[in-house]
Design a protein around this motif. Structure first.
Motif, PDB file in Angstrom:
ATOM      1  N   LEU A  22      10.947  -2.590  -2.003  1.00  0.00           N
ATOM      2  CA  LEU A  22      11.776  -1.956  -3.039  1.00  0.00           C
ATOM      3  C   LEU A  22      11.165  -0.624  -3.451  1.00  0.00           C
ATOM      4  O   LEU A  22       9.977  -0.541  -3.754  1.00  0.00           O
ATOM      5  CB  LEU A  22      11.878  -2.875  -4.257  1.00  0.00           C
ATOM      6  N   GLU A  23      11.998   0.404  -3.474  1.00  0.00           N
ATOM      7  CA  GLU A  23      11.506   1.739  -3.829  1.00  0.00           C
ATOM      8  C   GLU A  23      10.902   1.761  -5.222  1.00  0.00           C
ATOM      9  O   GLU A  23       9.836   2.336  -5.462  1.00  0.00           O
ATOM     10  CB  GLU A  23      12.658   2.748  -3.753  1.00  0.00           C
ATOM     11  N   ALA A  24      11.596   1.083  -6.165  1.00  0.00           N
ATOM     12  CA  ALA A  24      11.187   1.142  -7.575  1.00  0.00           C
ATOM     13  C   ALA A  24       9.753   0.651  -7.747  1.00  0.00           C
ATOM     14  O   ALA A  24       8.932   1.293  -8.419  1.00  0.00           O
ATOM     15  CB  ALA A  24      12.137   0.308  -8.428  1.00  0.00           C
ATOM     16  N   HIS A  74       7.461   0.275  -5.360  1.00  0.00           N
ATOM     17  CA  HIS A  74       6.494   1.045  -4.595  1.00  0.00           C
ATOM     18  C   HIS A  74       6.145   2.371  -5.276  1.00  0.00           C
ATOM     19  O   HIS A  74       5.018   2.840  -5.227  1.00  0.00           O
ATOM     20  CB  HIS A  74       7.016   1.307  -3.178  1.00  0.00           C
ATOM     21  N   ASP A  75       7.167   2.967  -5.935  1.00  0.00           N
ATOM     22  CA  ASP A  75       6.892   4.208  -6.652  1.00  0.00           C
ATOM     23  C   ASP A  75       5.855   3.974  -7.750  1.00  0.00           C
ATOM     24  O   ASP A  75       5.017   4.818  -8.025  1.00  0.00           O
ATOM     25  CB  ASP A  75       8.180   4.752  -7.271  1.00  0.00           C
ATOM     26  N   ARG A 123       7.531   1.565   5.603  1.00  0.00           N
ATOM     27  CA  ARG A 123       7.363   2.949   5.151  1.00  0.00           C
ATOM     28  C   ARG A 123       7.219   3.899   6.336  1.00  0.00           C
ATOM     29  O   ARG A 123       7.139   5.100   6.161  1.00  0.00           O
ATOM     30  CB  ARG A 123       6.125   3.075   4.264  1.00  0.00           C
TER      31      ARG A 123
END
Lengths: 391, 391
Positions: A45-47, A49-50, B155
């Motif tokens: 999930l991008e959220a 990982h950010d 990624r």
């Protein structure tokens, strides 16, 4: 490929008649797979990982390392890991921050020597038997986190943020493990210990009855069958060698929350005590088998006046009492007739004692085994009474 | 602060009379500290950090996790870790590369399902008893590396380079562990097993002689002293409960290289077999103590015609033979008089058998114990003969 594998596994599951233990093993494998997929999703999930960056890797690592077969073991490992990480992060950050104020080569020396001292101390601490039993993993994680955090302090990155992210990703991993191991077909260490204890009673009952059978064969002049003896021997030996696995289970069981019929502060230590008496009883039964094996000719008739019947009834009574107690422990019910049975056993014991002087070797050996059985037996029943009183 | 702590530890070392075990423990702590300082230095060196980057962290992790108390355990864990990492990296990179060709959401699904399948399969494999004994840690590391590598494939970083760096830093960590655990005051699992085995012989010899003492007390009408019985009991129980630690030591010992008097392919399994017969003997001695404890009045004189002396000599002979064998095992020498002793034991056994019909309970109990002892004893001596023959 994947679909084919899946269907193959499923067909295996339905096609093959599996034992209870194997079903649990397969279920455990699926649970671990599920937990890892969940934690990988988080990483994808991008959220997330950010926010956590590559520290999310620690969540994956936590799931792999912490997820154990029983819920109690998972909880104990997770809590140990949490505590070790917090302590290690705290001390490590402190060392890193302090050494950053020194600067130059002094910095590397300060970090190196503090790593040496703390690691050596924690390793020594870890080897103490009492710590080793319960907090071994926590000490390992403390050493790991402490050296990682304090060493990365050399590069002067933002250590506090790093530790915070690492800690929160470990927490996420642990939360996933906890959830799955408690709510998805849990395997409780307490249940396993409970069942292994009642199985031990059954095994011993079978062995005692097997001894009697073997003995009657001998009296009738036949050679006892080898297969019965092998069964008795393997039963006794498996009971004798169960100490370390029982202790591990009892340790994990104390970490488990309220479940099924077991409350908090359930007296798991009593289980270990009963296990100890049962192991002693197994030693007696084993030596009884050994004695029976070394008999070469049947005893003379006239020596057996009434002793044979008494021996038989003692063995029968012991066997049935053992089974009864095993069943009672399994169902956690108290047994009304316990006192009556004990009185009967005691009477038989006295009878055997009084009639011994005119009897022959084999009888005596058999008796003494029974007497010993009775004695150690009484003490285990006593313990049982205490447990049932407490629950 | 550090200097003060150091001098404090050193004063503790010289001031306090330490047991052998404690010295080993302190030495182990220092060794772990040393290994971690070495690996931290690597991390601090600019040259290494430029090459491996944050992957150098894996070297630290490897040292912490792999460094065990005995050399054999360290080697076994290190090799397991290496094999698991290589397999996991290989399969993980494959999955990551293949899924990168899919792209989109299909990529996440492909990675997720392959993680599930491989992890579940490896976990199931790990739970099989035979694998669990030797390769448990390798399977764990396989699961860990596989999921880390394949998940970080999402990624789309340079997976191959990442795995290569990770692998080489793990190798560095393992090399440091190996060097220190083999060359800096090593603790060999084989030595530990060897000593624990010869200690068992001593303990049993002491127990057998203790039983005889107790028995003579009883014959003279005195109550046997409680302290002797407690000693015998605890000796026997400690021998009985040594199975799992012996098995672990034997497992580690097979991983160890040639050292001291032990070559490659040294028959460690024989040690386990001897251990098993000793545990059985301990069960017999334990039940003998139980029998002695349940005797209430001394036997009548006339029943003891010549039996007492024979019992005593049997016990004495057994005790001294056990001690002798223990010493022989310790020094790894063959014993010329072994055959003579065995013949003597056999003769005594026959004598006891023939004179039994006119004797009393206690004698018989004692005898049967001795007979059993003799029997199981012979088998253990036989095994010993094989071992000495092989070395």
């Amino acid at each position: 490929g994947a679909l084919f594998l899946m269907s193959y596994v499923l067909s295996l599951l339905s096609w093959r008649q599996m034992k209870d233990g194997e079903i649990k093993r397969v279920a455990h494998s699926f649970k671990v797979g599920l937990a890892l997929v969940l934690v990988s999703l988080l990483y994808m999930l991008e959220a997330v990982h950010d926010k956590l960056g590559d520290n999310a890797m620690w969540a994956v690592m936590t799931v792999v390392v912490v997820f154990e077969f029983t819920s109690g073991a998972t909880i104990s490992k997770g809590l140990n890991r949490g505590a070790g990480t917090i302590l290690g992060c705290g001390l490590g950050s402190l060392v890193a921050l302090l050494s950053q104020e020194i600067g130059g080569t002094g910095k590397a020396v300060a970090i190196g020597s503090s790593v040496f001292i703390f690691v050596a101390a924690a390793t020594y601490f870890r080897l103490a038997p009492k710590i080793k039993k319960k907090y071994d993993y926590g000490a390992l994680i403390f050493i790991l986190t402490f050296s990682l955090v304090s060493v990365s302090g050399v590069r002067g990155d933002q250590i506090i943020i790093l530790s915070r992210d690492r800690l929160s990703s470990i927490m996420i991993g642990f939360a996933i493990c906890l959830f799955i191991s408690i709510f998805v077909s849990p395997v409780w260490a307490g249940d396993e210990l409970h069942n292994s204890l009642s199985n031990k009673f059954d095994k011993l009952a079978e062995s005692v009855e097997g001894c009697m059978e073997d003995y009657t064969c001998l009296l009738e002049g036949k050679k006892g069958t080898q297969s019965i003896r092998e069964r008795i021997r393997s039963n006794c030996l498996s009971v004798l060698s169960s100490k370390s696995s029982d202790e591990a289970l009892a340790n994990f069981a104390t970490w488990e929350p309220w479940h099924g019929r077991f409350g908090f502060y359930y007296p798991w230590k009593k289980y270990l005590q009963i296990g100890d008496s049962l192991r002693e009883l197994a030693a007696y039964v084993l030596s009884l088998t050994g004695c029976l094996q070394s008999i070469n000719q049947p005893p003379q008739e006239f020596l057996l006046n009434g002793v044979k019947e008494r021996c038989e009834s003692t063995c029968k009574l012991m066997g049935s009492t053992l089974r009864e107690i095993g069943k009672n422990i399994k169902n956690m019910t108290s047994h009304g007739q316990r006192d009556i049975m004990l009185v009967k056993l005691e009477n038989l014991r006295l009878e055997l004692c009084s009639s011994t002087l005119q009897s022959s070797i084999e009888m005596l050996v058999n008796q003494s085994g029974a007497i010993e059985g009775g004695t150690s037996f009484t003490s285990s029943v006593f313990l049982l009474g205490e447990i049932i009183g407490k629950v």
